[in-house]
Enzyme design. Structure first.
Site, PDB file in Angstrom:
ATOM      1  N   THR A  50       0.968  -1.095   0.076  1.00 32.09           N
ATOM      2  CA  THR A  50      -0.082   0.039  -0.001  1.00 32.09           C
ATOM      3  C   THR A  50       0.606   1.317   0.105  1.00 32.09           C
ATOM      4  OG1 THR A  50      -1.674  -1.022   1.097  1.00 32.09           O
ATOM      5  CG2 THR A  50      -1.653   1.487   1.403  1.00 32.09           C
ATOM      6  N   THR A 130       1.901  -4.343   4.296  1.00 32.17           N
ATOM      7  CA  THR A 130       1.721  -4.816   5.830  1.00 32.17           C
ATOM      8  C   THR A 130       0.855  -6.001   5.941  1.00 32.17           C
ATOM      9  OG1 THR A 130      -0.608  -3.601   5.881  1.00 32.17           O
ATOM     10  CG2 THR A 130       1.339  -2.138   6.229  1.00 32.17           C
ATOM     11  N   ASP A 131       0.186  -6.654   5.147  1.00 28.13           N
ATOM     12  CA  ASP A 131      -0.463  -7.849   5.386  1.00 28.13           C
ATOM     13  C   ASP A 131       0.450  -9.166   5.750  1.00 28.13           C
ATOM     14  OD1 ASP A 131      -2.893  -6.438   4.624  1.00 28.13           O
ATOM     15  OD2 ASP A 131      -3.235  -7.413   2.593  1.00 28.13           O
TER      16      ASP A 131
HETATM   17  N1  DAS Z   1      -1.904  -4.071  -0.016  1.00 27.93           N
HETATM   18  C1  DAS Z   1      -1.680  -4.661   1.308  1.00 27.93           C
HETATM   19  C2  DAS Z   1      -0.301  -5.364   1.285  1.00 27.93           C
HETATM   20  O1  DAS Z   1       0.434  -5.030   0.220  1.00 27.93           O
HETATM   21  C3  DAS Z   1      -1.955  -4.078   2.525  1.00 27.93           C
HETATM   22  C4  DAS Z   1      -0.933  -2.972   2.924  1.00 27.93           C
HETATM   23  O2  DAS Z   1       0.227  -2.918   2.262  1.00 27.93           O
HETATM   24  O3  DAS Z   1      -1.060  -2.221   4.013  1.00 27.93           O
HETATM   25  O4  DAS Z   1       0.026  -5.990   2.145  1.00 27.93           O
END
Ligand code: DAS
Length: 367
Positions: A50, A130-131
Site C-alpha cells: 500500500t 503490511t499484510d
Molecule cells: N495492500 C496490502 C499489502 O500489500 C496492505 C498494505 O500494504 O497495507 O500488504
C-alpha cells in the site's frame, strides 16, 4: 556494575550516542555545504504494498492498487531525506504483499545479504505491504546476520491519500536504521513510530494507522526522530545458522485452521499436495479436534513435521503431554503464520532430531 545496572548504563550510552548522531543528522539537513560522501549509506529494498499504492477512488484508503509507485519516488516524497543520508534503492518487486511468494523472498534475502556485505552500507530498509510483513520479517530474521540494522516498514494508506502515512514511516525507519542501538536486534518493523521485533510483531488491525502490536510490548519507539529502546538487544546465541544459498524453492508447509466441527479432510489434502510440514492453528492452547488429531499423528509417522500453534491472538502453546505424545512440536509464542515460516526455513536443513526442532521453536519464540 552488574546485571540490569549494566544494561541500563549501556542502553543510556547507546541512546545518547544515537541522539547525538541524530542531532547531527537534523543539522545536516540544514547544511548545504555538507560533503554527501560522508553521510551514512542506507540501502532501500522496495517490494510494493500500500505504501507504493495509488487510489482507484478519490478519498478512499480502501480502494487502491498496491505496488504502483517506485521505491525511488517513495523516497523522493520524504522531505530532507537525501540531505541526511545517502540512499540506494533497489526495486526487488512491486506487488501487494498478499501476493508474496517464496521466489520474492529468495530474491529479497539474497539482495539484502549482498547489501549488508558492502562495508559502505550502514543498514537496510525493506518497504513492504503490511499484510504479510510479519512473515517476511521472520524469514529475513532467520537468514540475515544481526550485525547491521535491517528495518521494515510500509503504510496503511496509499501514496496519494490525504495524510498518507508512508513518508513518516520511511523517515522513522531511516532514523532507526542509522541508530547504533538498533543493531544486534534482528529484523525490526518500524510502524507509526513504534519499533517491533520480528518475532513478536503482528498486524492486529486491518485498517488503523497503528496496525501493528507486539506481545510483551514493542522493542522501542522513535521519539521525535530519536529511537529509544526499552529492552536490551537479544542475543542470537543458540540459534542455528540457516542459509538458502543455492535454493530455488522452499519446502511446502500448510496451515490448517482449527474450528468447531472440524474434519480431517484438509489435513489429507495438504499431505496429498506434497506438504513437508503442517502448522495446526488450534483452539485455546493449541488443542486439536479429536477427529483431526489421528490425521496429524499419521502425518508425523510418515515423516511430516507438525507444529501446534493457536488461533488465539495472545498467549503461548506450551509443550503439553498430549502434544509431546503425538510427536508434535509446540509453537510457543509464535503465531501460526510465523510458525509456518520458521518451519519452512528449518526444513531446508535436513538434519533435525525431534527434540532439536522443539528446542529451535522454544529458542526462537522466547529469545
Ligand atoms: N495492500 C496490502 C499489502 O500489500 C496492505 C498494505 O500494504 O497495507 O500488504
Amino acid at each position: 556494575m552488574k546485571g540490569f545496572d549494566r544494561f541500563f548504563a549501556l542502553n543510556r550510552q547507546r541512546t545518547v550516542k544515537a541522539r547525538v548522531f541524530l542531532c547531527e543528522w537534523v543539522n545536516m539537513t540544514r547544511n548545504d555545504s555538507i560533503n554527501s560522501a560522508s553521510l551514512p549509506l542506507i540501502s532501500v529494498l522496495a517490494t510494493g504494498g500500500t505504501i507504493a499504492g495509488q487510489s482507484t477512488r478519490q478519498g478512499s484508503s480502501a480502494n487502491y492498487r498496491s505496488g504502483v509507485v517506485s521505491g525511488d519516488d517513495l523516497l523522493a516524497a520524504v522531505p530532507g531525506l537525501s540531505a541526511a543520508v545517502r540512499l540506494r534503492a533497489h526495486q526487488v518487486a512491486n506487488i501487494g504483499s498478499e501476493d508474496m511468494t517464496s521466489d520474492v523472498w529468495l530474491d529479497l534475502v539474497r539482495t539484502a545479504s549482498q547489501e549488508l556485505d558492502d562495508p559502505e552500507v550502514s543498514g537496510v530498509i525493506v518497504l513492504h505491504g503490511t499484510d504479510t510483513m510479519e512473515e517476511t520479517a521472520v524469514f529475513l530474521d532467520c537468514l540475515l546476520p544481526h550485525g547491521k540494522p535491517v528495518v521494515m516498514t510500509g503504510a496503511m494508506r496509499p501514496a496519494d491519500a490525504v495524510s498518507a502515512d508512508g513518508p513518516a514511516n520511511i523517515l522513522a525507519a531511516v532514523q532507526t536504521a542509522v541508530c547504533p542501538a538498533a543493531s544486534g536486534r534482528g529484523v525490526l518493523v518500524v510502524f507509526n513510530n513504534d519499533i517491533h521485533a520480528a518475532r513478536r510483531v503482528r498486524k492486529t488491525d486491518s485498517m488503523a494507522l497503528n496496525a501493528f502490536s507486539s506481545w510483551g510490548g514493542p522493542e522501542g519507539r522513535v521519539v521525535d526522530g530519536d529511537p529509544v529502546f526499552f529492552r536490551p538487544a537479544t542475543a542470537r546465541e543458540g540459534l542455528p545458522v540457516f542459509t538458502v544459498a543455492g535454493l530455488d524453492a522452499l519446502p511446502r508447509v500448510e496451515i490448517i485452521y482449527g474450528h468447531a466441527g472440524q474434519e480431517r479432510g484438509l489435513v489429507d489434502a495438504a499431505l496429498a499436495a506434497g506438504a513437508w510440514g503442517l502448522v495446526h492453528a488450534g483452539v485455546g492452547m493449541g488443542n486439536v479436534h479429536g477427529d483431526v488429531r489421528p490425521a496429524l499423528a499419521e502425518a508425523v509417522a510418515g515423516g511430516v513435521a507438525v507444529v501446534c500453534a493457536t488461533r488465539v491472538v495472545d498467549g503461548p502453546v506450551p509443550l503439553t503431554e498430549k502434544i509431546r505424545r503425538d510427536g508434535f512440536i509446540a509453537a510457543g509464542f509464535l503465531s501460526p503464520a510465523k510458525a509456518r515460516v520458521l518451519l519452512q526455513v528449518a526444513l531446508t536443513r535436513g538434519d533435525w532430531q525431534k527434540g532439536g526442532m522443539q528446542a529451535l521453536f522454544d529458542r526462537y519464540s522466547l529469545a
